[in-house]
Structures are given as structure tokens and as C-alpha cells.
Design a protein around this motif. Structure first.
Motif, PDB file in Angstrom:
ATOM      1  N   THR A 249      41.080   8.244  22.381  1.00 30.12           N
ATOM      2  CA  THR A 249      40.496   9.506  21.915  1.00 30.12           C
ATOM      3  C   THR A 249      41.253  10.726  22.394  1.00 30.12           C
ATOM      4  OG1 THR A 249      39.017   9.507  23.845  1.00 30.12           O
ATOM      5  CG2 THR A 249      38.185   8.520  21.794  1.00 30.12           C
ATOM      6  N   ASP A 250      42.217  10.547  23.300  1.00 29.83           N
ATOM      7  CA  ASP A 250      42.937  11.691  23.852  1.00 29.83           C
ATOM      8  C   ASP A 250      44.266  11.208  24.413  1.00 29.83           C
ATOM      9  OD1 ASP A 250      43.485  14.262  24.603  1.00 29.83           O
ATOM     10  OD2 ASP A 250      41.931  14.420  26.144  1.00 29.83           O
ATOM     11  N   CYS A 251      45.154  12.162  24.710  1.00 28.57           N
ATOM     12  CA  CYS A 251      46.439  11.850  25.326  1.00 28.57           C
ATOM     13  C   CYS A 251      46.391  12.257  26.790  1.00 28.57           C
ATOM     14  CB  CYS A 251      47.562  12.600  24.610  1.00 28.57           C
ATOM     15  SG  CYS A 251      47.790  12.126  22.876  1.00 28.57           S
ATOM     16  N   GLU A 252      46.739  11.352  27.678  1.00 28.35           N
ATOM     17  CA  GLU A 252      46.703  11.625  29.107  1.00 28.35           C
ATOM     18  C   GLU A 252      48.103  11.477  29.694  1.00 28.35           C
ATOM     19  OE1 GLU A 252      43.933   8.764  30.553  1.00 28.35           O
ATOM     20  OE2 GLU A 252      45.350   7.098  30.483  1.00 28.35           O
ATOM     21  N   PRO A 253      48.385  12.173  30.815  1.00 32.71           N
ATOM     22  CA  PRO A 253      49.739  12.109  31.384  1.00 32.71           C
ATOM     23  C   PRO A 253      50.056  10.729  31.939  1.00 32.71           C
ATOM     24  CG  PRO A 253      48.263  13.367  32.810  1.00 32.71           C
ATOM     25  CD  PRO A 253      47.517  13.112  31.540  1.00 32.71           C
ATOM     26  N   VAL A 254      51.272  10.280  31.705  1.00 30.72           N
ATOM     27  CA  VAL A 254      51.729   9.028  32.303  1.00 30.72           C
ATOM     28  C   VAL A 254      51.973   9.240  33.795  1.00 30.72           C
ATOM     29  CG1 VAL A 254      53.550   7.273  32.271  1.00 30.72           C
ATOM     30  CG2 VAL A 254      52.760   8.288  30.125  1.00 30.72           C
ATOM     31  N   ASP A 255      52.579  10.380  34.126  1.00 26.45           N
ATOM     32  CA  ASP A 255      52.830  10.766  35.514  1.00 26.45           C
ATOM     33  C   ASP A 255      52.215  12.156  35.692  1.00 26.45           C
ATOM     34  OD1 ASP A 255      53.805  11.726  37.928  1.00 26.45           O
ATOM     35  OD2 ASP A 255      55.822  10.916  37.645  1.00 26.45           O
ATOM     36  N   GLU A 256      51.016  12.198  36.268  1.00 26.20           N
ATOM     37  CA  GLU A 256      50.278  13.458  36.365  1.00 26.20           C
ATOM     38  C   GLU A 256      51.051  14.506  37.163  1.00 26.20           C
ATOM     39  OE1 GLU A 256      45.720  14.999  37.146  1.00 26.20           O
ATOM     40  OE2 GLU A 256      46.338  13.029  37.856  1.00 26.20           O
ATOM     41  N   THR A 257      51.709  14.097  38.222  1.00 22.71           N
ATOM     42  CA  THR A 257      52.468  15.040  39.042  1.00 22.71           C
ATOM     43  C   THR A 257      53.610  15.662  38.249  1.00 22.71           C
ATOM     44  OG1 THR A 257      51.919  13.874  41.090  1.00 22.71           O
ATOM     45  CG2 THR A 257      53.848  15.294  41.135  1.00 22.71           C
ATOM     46  N   ALA A 258      54.311  14.851  37.474  1.00 20.99           N
ATOM     47  CA  ALA A 258      55.422  15.368  36.671  1.00 20.99           C
ATOM     48  C   ALA A 258      54.940  16.424  35.683  1.00 20.99           C
ATOM     49  CB  ALA A 258      56.112  14.223  35.926  1.00 20.99           C
ATOM     50  N   CYS A 259      53.763  16.204  35.103  1.00 24.66           N
ATOM     51  CA  CYS A 259      53.214  17.178  34.155  1.00 24.66           C
ATOM     52  C   CYS A 259      52.751  18.443  34.878  1.00 24.66           C
ATOM     53  CB  CYS A 259      52.057  16.558  33.376  1.00 24.66           C
ATOM     54  SG  CYS A 259      52.579  15.236  32.255  1.00 24.66           S
ATOM     55  N   GLN A 260      52.171  18.288  36.062  1.00 28.85           N
ATOM     56  CA  GLN A 260      51.748  19.464  36.832  1.00 28.85           C
ATOM     57  C   GLN A 260      52.947  20.304  37.254  1.00 28.85           C
ATOM     58  OE1 GLN A 260      49.583  17.463  39.930  1.00 28.85           O
ATOM     59  NE2 GLN A 260      47.656  17.425  38.787  1.00 28.85           N
ATOM     60  N   LEU A 261      54.069  19.664  37.522  1.00 33.76           N
ATOM     61  CA  LEU A 261      55.269  20.385  37.947  1.00 33.76           C
ATOM     62  C   LEU A 261      55.857  21.258  36.848  1.00 33.76           C
ATOM     63  CD1 LEU A 261      57.048  17.706  40.165  1.00 33.76           C
ATOM     64  CD2 LEU A 261      56.246  19.967  40.899  1.00 33.76           C
ATOM     65  N   THR A 262      55.421  21.063  35.622  1.00 34.91           N
ATOM     66  CA  THR A 262      55.880  21.938  34.534  1.00 34.91           C
ATOM     67  C   THR A 262      55.066  23.224  34.491  1.00 34.91           C
ATOM     68  OG1 THR A 262      54.379  20.991  32.864  1.00 34.91           O
ATOM     69  CG2 THR A 262      56.515  19.906  33.170  1.00 34.91           C
ATOM     70  N   ASN A 263      54.045  23.324  35.339  1.00 35.21           N
ATOM     71  CA  ASN A 263      53.186  24.514  35.353  1.00 35.21           C
ATOM     72  C   ASN A 263      52.975  24.983  36.789  1.00 35.21           C
ATOM     73  OD1 ASN A 263      51.381  26.537  34.486  1.00 35.21           O
ATOM     74  ND2 ASN A 263      49.629  25.186  34.702  1.00 35.21           N
ATOM     75  N   THR A 264      54.076  25.185  37.528  1.00 35.48           N
ATOM     76  CA  THR A 264      53.964  25.670  38.896  1.00 35.48           C
ATOM     77  C   THR A 264      53.812  27.185  38.912  1.00 35.48           C
ATOM     78  OG1 THR A 264      56.371  25.721  39.067  1.00 35.48           O
ATOM     79  CG2 THR A 264      55.249  23.769  39.927  1.00 35.48           C
ATOM     80  N   CYS A 265      53.175  27.691  39.957  1.00 35.20           N
ATOM     81  CA  CYS A 265      52.956  29.136  40.097  1.00 35.20           C
ATOM     82  C   CYS A 265      54.284  29.853  40.359  1.00 35.20           C
ATOM     83  CB  CYS A 265      51.987  29.408  41.242  1.00 35.20           C
ATOM     84  SG  CYS A 265      50.352  28.649  41.046  1.00 35.20           S
ATOM     85  N   SER A 266      54.293  31.140  40.117  1.00 37.70           N
ATOM     86  CA  SER A 266      55.482  31.950  40.371  1.00 37.70           C
ATOM     87  C   SER A 266      55.881  31.842  41.842  1.00 37.70           C
ATOM     88  CB  SER A 266      55.188  33.408  40.016  1.00 37.70           C
ATOM     89  OG  SER A 266      56.297  34.230  40.340  1.00 37.70           O
ATOM     90  N   GLY A 267      57.160  31.596  42.083  1.00 38.84           N
ATOM     91  CA  GLY A 267      57.648  31.450  43.453  1.00 38.84           C
ATOM     92  C   GLY A 267      57.527  30.049  44.000  1.00 38.84           C
TER      93      GLY A 267
END
Length: 396
Positions: A249-267
Motif C-alpha cells: 500500500t505504500d513505498c518504504e525506505p530500504v535504508d532509512e538512514t540513507a534516505c534521512q541523510l538526503t534531508n539533513t539540516c543546514s550545517g
């Protein structure tokens, strides 16, 4: 003479058969890879959530050309619609592009389908079936993670255009399937693959085959349009780095950390993250990720040197909740994770012997009832609350 007539009839049958639905073995195999679908003819528009662009809700409906209708649904004297339509399909996925789907016709003649880029230019991306990733869905392991989302509303500013002809790049399961539909033997039907429904997460979508009909409204009419309706079944397709969940029913990350690293805060560059010693930390107020040391006894040496080093776990020191840097409070102060305004260090409380007996700032005279004097409390928690906060145990 009879032989000539019979030969002519056979030729006409062959031509008619070819006109019913052009397709080759490759396109038919690809259609089977996407669940299969039968050709249907002469139906009205029922494209639903597949239609995108300005006035998508109105253009999803079924109507005749009318001068009073929104111009976004009308191209010249014909009508068009905008889809995320496949321009490249294989057994593992498809490359979807924003595409204007429209028709042209001749008065007292046939009507045929056409395809064009939107006025804003081409926008395309690959979406893959479960277990396949990347360009052309050719990899069985994800290379990174594309955490950008795809939602129907992302295309609200796209407008239809007939300035380009991209028909040869459209992947069609069937094409040039003509049927009169009770008006005239000349309305082209194609079978294409397009996005049919959307995910709340935006990490993929559902795709399915659709029929596209070049409609004309009558033998002498100058009005025509396009009708699109679904056939076959839906297939869940995901962005690179994501795959179908167990329920499909949905698409989930294979590697959650890798996906989170594409949205890091400034700095907080993704290159500064060390999987061995760190874990991702979501900052809700900024909707982005920082990182922290996994080991609770470690923290960053400084905001410019984010290496996990030993950090005191006494009352005088701990990792900062703001950025994970080790904080050591000076003598007379203790660490308080709620005291952001004072740098997480606050003055220590000093208690006199009298405070320890009767409560902070109390004496025997101000607290004459023995039952309310702290020294009489039997439970440790009750005693601490009495001394520090002048709180008495509730009666049970």
C-alpha cells in the motif's frame, strides 16, 4: 472476376485487422508484465486521479467542448488532458513524463490521438517495481535514496501544449486501433501506461494501463476531444531507494538512514555522518535531520569537530539537546536539559539543615504540624518533594 473480388475482400480483411490494434510481440509481453489488459472501445472519460495540471479536477470529468469551459482543458477546437505517462517501459518499471494527451480530426473524417510536452517543458523520472531501483530500474540494490516526493499537486502549475509532437516516444501497448463508436469509422484508440493514483508519503505511486480515445462528436461537427479510461490492474511503483511495504500500500525506505541523510539540516553535511558511532536525530521544528552519538556517554567535541568523544555523565555534564556537543558546567552549576536559555547549566540548589528538616525556606515555626515536616516522611520520593518543592504527599 470472383477470384479478384475474393482477393480484394481478403486484402480488406487484413487491412481492417491491422487497423484494429497495432502491437508487436515486445509490447504484448510488456503488457503482460504489467498485469495484462483487454482493449475496450468507445467509452467516455473516466481518468479520475490520473489527470494532473491546472483545473485537474474539472478536466478529469466527462464533458463536450464548450466555449464557456476553462481554457486549460481545451486546445483549439479540441480537448486535451495531462497525465504522467510512460515514455519507456520495461518489466521492472517505467519512465513517467508530464505529457499532454490530445486529439485532432478532420471534418467528415477520422480523429487521431497526439501527444506533446507541457508548455513548461519535459519533466520525467523512473519509478520501479519492488526489488528494482535506479535508472531504467536496472539495479537490484538501491544506489542512494531519492527522498524527493511525487504528488498530484506537484504538477498544478503545468499547462497543456500542442507545440511539440512526442508521439514516437510514447510507450504504447496498442495503437492505431480505430473504431467508429457509432459516429464514423475513424476514432483512434491507444493503450498506454500512466500514473493512476498517488501515495500520501509521496515516495511512489500506482500505475496502470489506460485506453485513450480520439473522440469526435459527429460527422459534420468541428468539435472533438479525448477520452481516457482505466483498464487492467494497478501496480505500485516506487522512487529510487524505496520499495513496496508488506501490504503493498505504500513505498518504504530500504535504508532509512540513507534516505534521512538526503534531508539533513543546514550545517549538517551528510558526509559528516559516521554509521558506526552515530544515529540520525529528527528536528521537528525544521523538518530535517541532525545526528547524535549512539553511545550515551559520548558527545561531539565541538560544533566544528563532530567526532564522538567521552563526555561526563555526572550532574555537571552531558550532551547538549540542541546539537549533541558535550557540555561541562562550571563549579556551582549542574546540567539541566530543559534550560536552553542558560546554556543548559543552572545554579545548584543549596539546602540548610533547617531546609532538610522542614522544607525549603521553612522552619519549625512556619511548619508546626509534625506530619507536614519533611523529616517525618517515610518514602524517599515524598521526602525529596517536601524538601525541594514544599509538596506534601497526597492522602490515599
Amino acid at each position: 472476376m470472383k477470384h479478384i473480388q475474393l482477393f480484394s475482400l481478403l486484402i480488406m480483411c487484413v487491412l481492417a485487422r491491422n487497423a484494429i490494434a497495432e502491437a508487436n510481440d515486445a509490447s504484448m509481453q510488456t503488457l503482460r508484465d504489467w498485469g495484462g489488459a483487454d482493449i475496450t472501445y468507445c467509452l467516455s472519460n473516466n481518468a479520475g486521479n490520473a489527470v494532473i495540471g491546472k483545473n485537474k479536477s474539472y478536466c478529469s470529468g466527462n464533458f463536450s467542448i464548450d466555449a464557456s469551459k476553462p481554457s486549460q482543458c481545451v486546445l483549439g477546437d479540441d480537448m486535451g488532458r495531462m497525465l504522467l505517462l510512460a515514455r519507456g517501459i520495461n518489466e521492472n518499471g517505467a519512465r513517467f513524463c508530464v505529457t499532454t494527451v490530445y486529439a485532432e480530426h478532420k471534418k467528415k473524417g477520422r480523429a487521431w490521438t497526439l501527444y506533446s510536452d507541457p508548455a513548461e517543458g519535459q519533466k520525467c523520472f523512473w519509478l520501479c517495481k519492488a526489488g528494482h531501483y535506479g535508472e531504467e530500474c536496472a539495479s537490484e540494490t538501491p544506489n542512494g535514496c531519492d527522498s524527493t516526493t511525487v504528488r498530484r499537486s506537484d504538477f498544478d502549475n503545468y499547462t497543456m501544449s500542442r507545440n511539440t509532437n512526442v508521439e514516437d516516444s510514447i510507450s504504447r501497448f496498442h495503437w492505431s486501433a480505430y473504431n467508429g463508436c457509432g459516429v464514423h469509422a475513424g476514432q483512434e484508440h491507444d493503450m498506454i501506461l500512466a500514473i493512476s493514483n498517488w501515495l500520501d508519503s509521496g515516495h511512489g505511486a500506482f500505475a496502470r494501463p489506460f485506453m485513450v480515445r480520439a473522440r469526435r462528436e459527429g460527422w459534420k461537427s468541428n468539435k472533438g476531444g479525448i477520452d481516457i479510461w482505466p483498464v487492467g490492474q494497478e501496480t505500485l511503483v516506487c522512487k529510487n531507494g524505496y520499495t513496496a511495504n508488506a501490504a503493498g500500500t505504500d513505498c518504504e525506505p530500504v535504508d532509512e538512514t540513507a534516505c534521512q541523510l538526503t534531508n539533513t539540516c543546514s550545517g549538517w553535511p551528510s558526509g559528516g555522518f559516521d554509521r558506526e558511532t552515530m544515529e540520525m536525530h529528527y528536528i521537528e521544528s525544521s523538518n530535517c535531520y541532525q545526528y547524535r552519538c549512539k553511545d550515551a556517554t559520548q558527545a561531539f567535541a565541538s560544533s566544528t569537530s563532530r567526532t564522538c568523544t567521552a563526555c561526563s555523565t555526572t550532574k555537571q555534564g552531558a550532551p547538549s539537546p540542541a546539537d549533541g556537543v558535550c557540555i561541562m558546567c562550571e563549579t556551582g552549576k549542574i546540567f539541566d536539559e530543559t534550560a536552553a536559555t542558560s546554556g543548559y547549566c543552572v545554579e545548584t540548589d543549596v539546602y540548610s539543615k533547617t531546609d532538610m528538616q522542614y522544607g525549603k525556606n521553612h522552619t519549625r515555626n512556619t511548619q508546626p504540624d509534625v506530619d507536614n515536616q519533611c523529616w517525618s516522611m517515610k518514602e524517599t520520593t515524598d521526602y525529596i518533594n517536601c524538601v525541594r518543592y514544599n509538596e506534601l504527599p497526597s492522602e490515599s
